[in-house]
Write an enzyme that holds these catalytic residues in place. Structure first.
Site, short mmCIF file in Angstrom:
data_model
loop_
_atom_site.label_atom_id
_atom_site.label_comp_id
_atom_site.label_asym_id
_atom_site.label_seq_id
_atom_site.Cartn_x
_atom_site.Cartn_y
_atom_site.Cartn_z
CG HIS A 87 -11.17 -35.31 -37.83
ND1 HIS A 87 -10.25 -36.13 -37.97
CD2 HIS A 87 -12.02 -35.40 -36.57
CE1 HIS A 87 -10.59 -37.56 -37.54
NE2 HIS A 87 -11.44 -36.93 -36.75
CG ASP B 275 -10.90 -40.27 -36.40
OD1 ASP B 275 -10.66 -39.57 -35.10
OD2 ASP B 275 -12.00 -40.43 -36.61
NE ARG C 6 -20.33 -29.89 -32.57
CZ ARG C 6 -19.08 -30.82 -32.66
NH1 ARG C 6 -18.49 -30.49 -31.88
NH2 ARG C 6 -19.71 -31.44 -34.26
CG HIS D 248 -8.35 -36.71 -33.66
ND1 HIS D 248 -8.83 -35.76 -33.12
CD2 HIS D 248 -9.14 -37.89 -33.95
CE1 HIS D 248 -10.11 -35.19 -33.30
NE2 HIS D 248 -10.04 -37.06 -33.76
O1 AKG Z 1 -17.65 -34.09 -31.91
C1 AKG Z 1 -16.80 -34.13 -33.15
O2 AKG Z 1 -16.98 -33.19 -34.32
C2 AKG Z 1 -15.52 -34.42 -33.54
C3 AKG Z 1 -15.13 -36.15 -32.71
C4 AKG Z 1 -14.26 -36.68 -33.51
O3 AKG Z 1 -13.82 -36.73 -33.56
C5 AKG Z 1 -13.56 -38.17 -32.79
O4 AKG Z 1 -13.96 -38.41 -32.17
O5 AKG Z 1 -12.63 -38.41 -33.23
FE FE2 Z 2 -11.65 -38.10 -34.56
#
Ligand code: AKG
Ligand code: FE2
Length: 373
Positions: A301, A247, A311, A245
C-alpha cells in the site's frame, strides 16, 4: 558501530521515506526535483478515483461489545476473513473508539505540524531499540536528492509522549497537556480496540480461545503511532506521499480523516480507499500473514497526495504477540496445510529488512526470507 552504519543506510533506503518537506516546497508551484519519481514506479491513480463496485469492504462492528447475537458475530467474522484473504485490508465503522477522541488527536496533530521546522526537528527521527521514533521519516534523508516522499511524520509511543510535548511546546503547558492527554488516551483506547479486533480476526480463522488465555496474544512491545501530514502538491502525478510498502507489524489501524490518499495494490492495480466518516482502515502486516499461515494477506500500500487539501492520517501500529518466535499458529497447520514459514525471531526479521533495504530493492516483502520452499 557496524549496526549503526547499516541502520543509517536502512534509513536512507528504507522506503525512501522523506525528510520533512522544507517550507519552500509547500508554496512552490512546481514539484522540486528531489520529490520526482520515475513514472514507471508510480502507476499514478488519483487520490479520489474510487472504483465504485470493487471496493475495500466496510464492516459495521456496531453492538459487538454488547449482546450481539452469534449469527451476526459469525457474519462479521466471515467478512473479515474474506477481506483479509483477498484485500489484506478492510474498514470498520462503529468500532467503539470515541470519535471525539479521534478528533482531538487530529487537532493536536495539525497543531504539531504547524510548528516551525526547527522546532519539529528538535526530535529528529532516530532508531531507539529497533524502532524509529521522532520527527521526519528517516535519520539520513536530509541529503537525498531524489524520490523523497511528499509528507512529514512523527513517530511516537507512550513512553515518549511526555518528553515530546515538553520539547515541542516548552512554554505552553496547556498544549503540552492537550498533546499528552490526547495521545495517551488514544493509545489506550485504540489499544483496547486492537485486542478486541485481533480476537475477532483469530476467530474468523477458526482460532477461538478462552479469555483466560488472552495473554498468549498480547503484543510484545508498546504500540507505535505515526502522525502523518501530506501537504497539497502542485502535481500529484509526479510524486508520492508515502512510498509503496508492506507494514512489518501485526496490523495497522489507520484513521485517514476525510481526505483520501491511501491506496492498496490488488490484482496489479492501485485501489484508492474511500474515506468513511469515523472509520478506521485496518490492514494486516507481515506478522499477521506469517501467523495466519497466509490466510491473511499483508498488502502493498501507499499514500498519494492531492492538489488542494492538506491530508492528516493517524497510523497505530499493533505489534506482534509476545512470543519468542513468530510462526504459523499450530491451529492452522496440518497435513493438508503445511506451515508456509519457518519460525523466526523479530530480530531475524529486522536483519532481513536491513539487508534487503541496503540493497535498495523496492517493493520486496522480507517475509519471503522465512518461507518454506
Ligand atoms: O497515510 C496513509 O494513508 C498511509 C499510512 C501508512 O501506510 C503507514 O503509516 O504505514
Ligand atoms: Fe503502511
Amino acid at each position: 558501530m557496524a549496526i549503526e552504519v547499516e541502520r543509517e543506510e536502512l534509513s536512507i533506503a528504507a522506503a525512501e521515506l522523506s525528510k520533512a518537506l522544507p517550507d519552500v516546497v509547500v508554496t512552490d508551484s512546481v514539484v522540486p526535483e528531489a520529490y520526482l519519481w520515475p513514472k514507471e514506479e508510480l502507476a499514478h491513480v488519483g487520490h479520489d478515483e474510487y472504483a465504485g463496485d470493487d471496493e475495500i469492504p466496510v464492516i459495521d462492528l456496531g453492538g459487538l461489545n454488547g449482546d450481539l447475537d452469534e449469527t451476526r458475530r459469525r457474519e462479521i467474522c466471515d467478512r473479515i476473513r474474506v477481506a483479509l484473504g483477498s484485500w489484506g485490508f478492510f474498514q470498520v465503522v462503529n468500532h467503539g473508539v470515541d470519535l471525539a477522541l479521534v478528533e482531538r488527536v487530529q487537532a493536536i496533530s495539525k497543531k504539531f505540524f504547524e510548528l516551525p521546522i526547527e522546532t519539529k526537528e528538535l526530535i529528529d527521527c532516530t532508531f531507539e531499540e529497533d524502532r524509529l521514533l521522532g520527527y521526519g521519516f528517516s535519520v539520513a534523508n536530509k541529503d537525498r536528492t531524489s524520490r523523497r516522499n511528499w509528507s512529514e511524520g512523527l513517530f511516537v509511543d507512550s513512553p515518549h509522549v511526555a518528553g515530546y510535548s515538553s520539547t515541542f511546546w516548552p512554554e505552553d503547558h496547556d498544549i503540552q497537556t492537550e498533546f499528552s492527554e490526547a495521545m495517551e488516551e488514544y493509545i489506550g483506547a485504540v489499544g483496547e480496540f486492537a485486542i478486541r479486533l485481533f480476537r475477532l480476526i483469530l476467530s474468523s480463522l477458526g482460532v477461538d480461545y478462552p479469555a483466560t488465555e488472552s495473554e498468549r496474544f498480547l503484543p510484545k512491545e508498546p504500540a507505535l503511532i505515526r502522525l502523518n501530514h501530506y501537504p497539497p502538491c502542485p502535481d500529484p502525478s509526479l510524486t508520492t506521499g508515502l512510498v509503496p510498502h508492506y507494514d512489518g507489524n501485526l496490523m495497522t489501524i489507520l484513521h485517514q480523516g476525510d481526505v483520501g490518499g491511501l491506496q492498496v495494490m490488488k490484482d496489479d492495480q492501485w485501489h484508492p480507499v474511500r474515506p468513511h466518516p469515523g472509520a478506521f482502515a485496518i490492514n494486516g502486516g507481515n506478522m499477521l500473514q506469517a501467523i495466519s499461515n497466509n490466510l491473511c494477506k499483508s498488502a502493498l500500500h501507499k499514500a498519494v497526495v492531492n492538489k488542494d487539501e492538506d491530508r492528516y492520517s493517524l497510523a497505530y501500529f499493533v505489534q506482534a504477540p509476545n512470543w519468542d518466535q513468530v510462526a504459523p499458529l499450530p491451529e492452522l497447520v496440518d497435513a493438508e496445510h503445511p506451515a508456509k514459514y519457518h519460525p523466526f525471531t523479530w530480530k531475524e526479521y529486522f536483519e532481513a529488512v536491513l539487508a534487503s533495504q541496503v540493497e535498495k530493492q523496492r517493493f520486496t516483502n522480507e517475509l519471503e526470507h522465512f518461507e518454506v520452499k
